[in-house]
Design a protein around this motif. Structure first.
Motif, PDB file in Angstrom:
ATOM      1  N   ILE A   1      -2.953 -10.071  -8.528  1.00 55.90           N
ATOM      2  CA  ILE A   1      -3.282 -11.403  -9.059  1.00 55.90           C
ATOM      3  C   ILE A   1      -2.868 -12.483  -8.071  1.00 55.90           C
ATOM      4  O   ILE A   1      -3.631 -13.413  -7.789  1.00 55.90           O
ATOM      5  CB  ILE A   1      -2.618 -11.629 -10.428  1.00 55.90           C
ATOM      6  CG1 ILE A   1      -3.079 -10.576 -11.447  1.00 55.90           C
ATOM      7  CG2 ILE A   1      -2.880 -13.052 -10.934  1.00 55.90           C
ATOM      8  CD1 ILE A   1      -4.571 -10.518 -11.667  1.00 55.90           C
ATOM      9  N   ILE A   2      -1.674 -12.360  -7.523  1.00 60.86           N
ATOM     10  CA  ILE A   2      -1.193 -13.330  -6.531  1.00 60.86           C
ATOM     11  C   ILE A   2      -2.153 -13.393  -5.345  1.00 60.86           C
ATOM     12  O   ILE A   2      -2.541 -14.481  -4.903  1.00 60.86           O
ATOM     13  CB  ILE A   2       0.233 -12.966  -6.051  1.00 60.86           C
ATOM     14  CG1 ILE A   2       1.234 -13.155  -7.191  1.00 60.86           C
ATOM     15  CG2 ILE A   2       0.628 -13.790  -4.824  1.00 60.86           C
ATOM     16  CD1 ILE A   2       2.606 -12.549  -6.905  1.00 60.86           C
ATOM     17  N   SER A   3      -2.547 -12.243  -4.837  1.00 62.54           N
ATOM     18  CA  SER A   3      -3.431 -12.189  -3.668  1.00 62.54           C
ATOM     19  C   SER A   3      -4.799 -12.790  -3.948  1.00 62.54           C
ATOM     20  O   SER A   3      -5.375 -13.482  -3.101  1.00 62.54           O
ATOM     21  CB  SER A   3      -3.580 -10.742  -3.194  1.00 62.54           C
ATOM     22  OG  SER A   3      -2.347 -10.254  -2.728  1.00 62.54           O
ATOM     23  N   ILE A   4      -5.330 -12.536  -5.140  1.00 62.36           N
ATOM     24  CA  ILE A   4      -6.637 -13.116  -5.499  1.00 62.36           C
ATOM     25  C   ILE A   4      -6.513 -14.627  -5.628  1.00 62.36           C
ATOM     26  O   ILE A   4      -7.331 -15.377  -5.090  1.00 62.36           O
ATOM     27  CB  ILE A   4      -7.182 -12.497  -6.800  1.00 62.36           C
ATOM     28  CG1 ILE A   4      -7.487 -11.014  -6.596  1.00 62.36           C
ATOM     29  CG2 ILE A   4      -8.440 -13.242  -7.253  1.00 62.36           C
ATOM     30  CD1 ILE A   4      -7.814 -10.270  -7.882  1.00 62.36           C
ATOM     31  N   GLU A   5      -5.484 -15.091  -6.340  1.00 59.93           N
ATOM     32  CA  GLU A   5      -5.313 -16.536  -6.526  1.00 59.93           C
ATOM     33  C   GLU A   5      -5.152 -17.265  -5.199  1.00 59.93           C
ATOM     34  O   GLU A   5      -5.650 -18.384  -5.047  1.00 59.93           O
ATOM     35  CB  GLU A   5      -4.087 -16.814  -7.402  1.00 59.93           C
ATOM     36  CG  GLU A   5      -4.303 -16.505  -8.855  1.00 59.93           C
ATOM     37  CD  GLU A   5      -3.139 -16.881  -9.757  1.00 59.93           C
ATOM     38  OE1 GLU A   5      -3.292 -16.746 -10.968  1.00 59.93           O
ATOM     39  OE2 GLU A   5      -2.073 -17.309  -9.244  1.00 59.93           O
ATOM     40  N   ARG A   6      -4.487 -16.673  -4.257  1.00 58.64           N
ATOM     41  CA  ARG A   6      -4.275 -17.310  -2.948  1.00 58.64           C
ATOM     42  C   ARG A   6      -5.450 -17.132  -1.992  1.00 58.64           C
ATOM     43  O   ARG A   6      -5.422 -17.638  -0.870  1.00 58.64           O
ATOM     44  CB  ARG A   6      -3.008 -16.751  -2.308  1.00 58.64           C
ATOM     45  CG  ARG A   6      -1.760 -17.166  -3.058  1.00 58.64           C
ATOM     46  CD  ARG A   6      -0.529 -16.682  -2.389  1.00 58.64           C
ATOM     47  NE  ARG A   6       0.663 -17.137  -3.118  1.00 58.64           N
ATOM     48  CZ  ARG A   6       1.874 -16.695  -2.892  1.00 58.64           C
ATOM     49  NH1 ARG A   6       2.089 -15.799  -1.942  1.00 58.64           N
ATOM     50  NH2 ARG A   6       2.884 -17.152  -3.593  1.00 58.64           N
ATOM     51  N   GLY A   7      -6.472 -16.402  -2.417  1.00 55.12           N
ATOM     52  CA  GLY A   7      -7.648 -16.200  -1.580  1.00 55.12           C
ATOM     53  C   GLY A   7      -7.440 -15.195  -0.471  1.00 55.12           C
ATOM     54  O   GLY A   7      -8.240 -15.128   0.462  1.00 55.12           O
ATOM     55  N   ARG A   8      -6.405 -14.380  -0.577  1.00 58.84           N
ATOM     56  CA  ARG A   8      -6.127 -13.368   0.453  1.00 58.84           C
ATOM     57  C   ARG A   8      -6.846 -12.060   0.174  1.00 58.84           C
ATOM     58  O   ARG A   8      -6.900 -11.178   1.029  1.00 58.84           O
ATOM     59  CB  ARG A   8      -4.631 -13.094   0.530  1.00 58.84           C
ATOM     60  CG  ARG A   8      -3.841 -14.270   1.015  1.00 58.84           C
ATOM     61  CD  ARG A   8      -2.390 -13.936   1.123  1.00 58.84           C
ATOM     62  NE  ARG A   8      -1.635 -15.104   1.537  1.00 58.84           N
ATOM     63  CZ  ARG A   8      -0.356 -15.263   1.313  1.00 58.84           C
ATOM     64  NH1 ARG A   8       0.331 -14.325   0.684  1.00 58.84           N
ATOM     65  NH2 ARG A   8       0.251 -16.361   1.716  1.00 58.84           N
ATOM     66  N   PHE A   9      -7.356 -11.911  -1.033  1.00 60.81           N
ATOM     67  CA  PHE A   9      -7.992 -10.667  -1.454  1.00 60.81           C
ATOM     68  C   PHE A   9      -9.157 -11.007  -2.354  1.00 60.81           C
ATOM     69  O   PHE A   9      -9.014 -11.798  -3.292  1.00 60.81           O
ATOM     70  CB  PHE A   9      -6.962  -9.809  -2.208  1.00 60.81           C
ATOM     71  CG  PHE A   9      -7.520  -8.572  -2.854  1.00 60.81           C
ATOM     72  CD1 PHE A   9      -7.907  -7.490  -2.094  1.00 60.81           C
ATOM     73  CD2 PHE A   9      -7.654  -8.495  -4.233  1.00 60.81           C
ATOM     74  CE1 PHE A   9      -8.416  -6.345  -2.693  1.00 60.81           C
ATOM     75  CE2 PHE A   9      -8.161  -7.363  -4.842  1.00 60.81           C
ATOM     76  CZ  PHE A   9      -8.543  -6.282  -4.063  1.00 60.81           C
ATOM     77  N   ASP A  10     -10.324 -10.438  -2.053  1.00 56.27           N
ATOM     78  CA  ASP A  10     -11.488 -10.584  -2.920  1.00 56.27           C
ATOM     79  C   ASP A  10     -11.538  -9.356  -3.824  1.00 56.27           C
ATOM     80  O   ASP A  10     -11.481  -8.227  -3.337  1.00 56.27           O
ATOM     81  CB  ASP A  10     -12.777 -10.679  -2.101  1.00 56.27           C
ATOM     82  CG  ASP A  10     -12.839 -11.953  -1.278  1.00 56.27           C
ATOM     83  OD1 ASP A  10     -12.232 -12.958  -1.699  1.00 56.27           O
ATOM     84  OD2 ASP A  10     -13.493 -11.941  -0.223  1.00 56.27           O
ATOM     85  N   PRO A  11     -11.627  -9.568  -5.132  1.00 54.83           N
ATOM     86  CA  PRO A  11     -11.615  -8.425  -6.044  1.00 54.83           C
ATOM     87  C   PRO A  11     -12.865  -7.567  -5.903  1.00 54.83           C
ATOM     88  O   PRO A  11     -13.917  -8.052  -5.468  1.00 54.83           O
ATOM     89  CB  PRO A  11     -11.553  -9.070  -7.419  1.00 54.83           C
ATOM     90  CG  PRO A  11     -12.212 -10.387  -7.233  1.00 54.83           C
ATOM     91  CD  PRO A  11     -11.822 -10.823  -5.842  1.00 54.83           C
ATOM     92  N   SER A  12     -12.747  -6.318  -6.283  1.00 52.62           N
ATOM     93  CA  SER A  12     -13.913  -5.443  -6.341  1.00 52.62           C
ATOM     94  C   SER A  12     -14.855  -5.994  -7.411  1.00 52.62           C
ATOM     95  O   SER A  12     -14.453  -6.792  -8.265  1.00 52.62           O
ATOM     96  CB  SER A  12     -13.482  -4.021  -6.709  1.00 52.62           C
ATOM     97  OG  SER A  12     -12.943  -4.016  -8.031  1.00 52.62           O
ATOM     98  N   LEU A  13     -16.081  -5.561  -7.388  1.00 55.44           N
ATOM     99  CA  LEU A  13     -17.039  -6.023  -8.386  1.00 55.44           C
ATOM    100  C   LEU A  13     -16.605  -5.651  -9.807  1.00 55.44           C
ATOM    101  O   LEU A  13     -16.647  -6.509 -10.701  1.00 55.44           O
ATOM    102  CB  LEU A  13     -18.434  -5.475  -8.070  1.00 55.44           C
ATOM    103  CG  LEU A  13     -19.586  -6.072  -8.858  1.00 55.44           C
ATOM    104  CD1 LEU A  13     -19.612  -7.588  -8.757  1.00 55.44           C
ATOM    105  CD2 LEU A  13     -20.896  -5.482  -8.379  1.00 55.44           C
ATOM    106  N   PRO A  14     -16.139  -4.416 -10.048  1.00 55.80           N
ATOM    107  CA  PRO A  14     -15.669  -4.110 -11.405  1.00 55.80           C
ATOM    108  C   PRO A  14     -14.512  -5.014 -11.853  1.00 55.80           C
ATOM    109  O   PRO A  14     -14.477  -5.458 -13.002  1.00 55.80           O
ATOM    110  CB  PRO A  14     -15.229  -2.646 -11.318  1.00 55.80           C
ATOM    111  CG  PRO A  14     -16.037  -2.071 -10.205  1.00 55.80           C
ATOM    112  CD  PRO A  14     -16.162  -3.207  -9.213  1.00 55.80           C
ATOM    113  N   LEU A  15     -13.586  -5.323 -10.956  1.00 56.93           N
ATOM    114  CA  LEU A  15     -12.472  -6.200 -11.307  1.00 56.93           C
ATOM    115  C   LEU A  15     -12.972  -7.622 -11.539  1.00 56.93           C
ATOM    116  O   LEU A  15     -12.520  -8.306 -12.461  1.00 56.93           O
ATOM    117  CB  LEU A  15     -11.389  -6.178 -10.227  1.00 56.93           C
ATOM    118  CG  LEU A  15     -10.175  -7.068 -10.476  1.00 56.93           C
ATOM    119  CD1 LEU A  15      -9.543  -6.793 -11.842  1.00 56.93           C
ATOM    120  CD2 LEU A  15      -9.159  -6.892  -9.349  1.00 56.93           C
TER     121      LEU A  15
END
Length: 65
Positions: free
Chosen positions: A30-44
């Protein structure tokens, strides 16, 4: 990729851990997605949209950096 995940999470008064638990992922994810460091997989991404009752496009803006 810019996203509105943190704003939507805070609107519900949810912690990062609460959202992680809802999705079955780690708090670090969650932290990584919120900070834009990680793009979630399509299912996520679909699960995130479902949790917030919106479309994926409402959460993520691929044109923003």
């Amino acid at each position: 990729m810019k996203n509105s995940l943190q704003e939507r999470r805070l609107d519900r008064n949810w912690s990062q851990q609460r959202l992680a638990d809802e999705l079955g992922v780690s708090r670090q994810t969650i932290i990584s997605i919120e900070r834009g460091r990680f793009d979630p997989s399509l299912p996520l991404a679909f699960r995130l949209a479902d949790v917030f009752s919106c479309r994926i496009e409402d959460l993520f803006d691929p044109s923003a950096d």
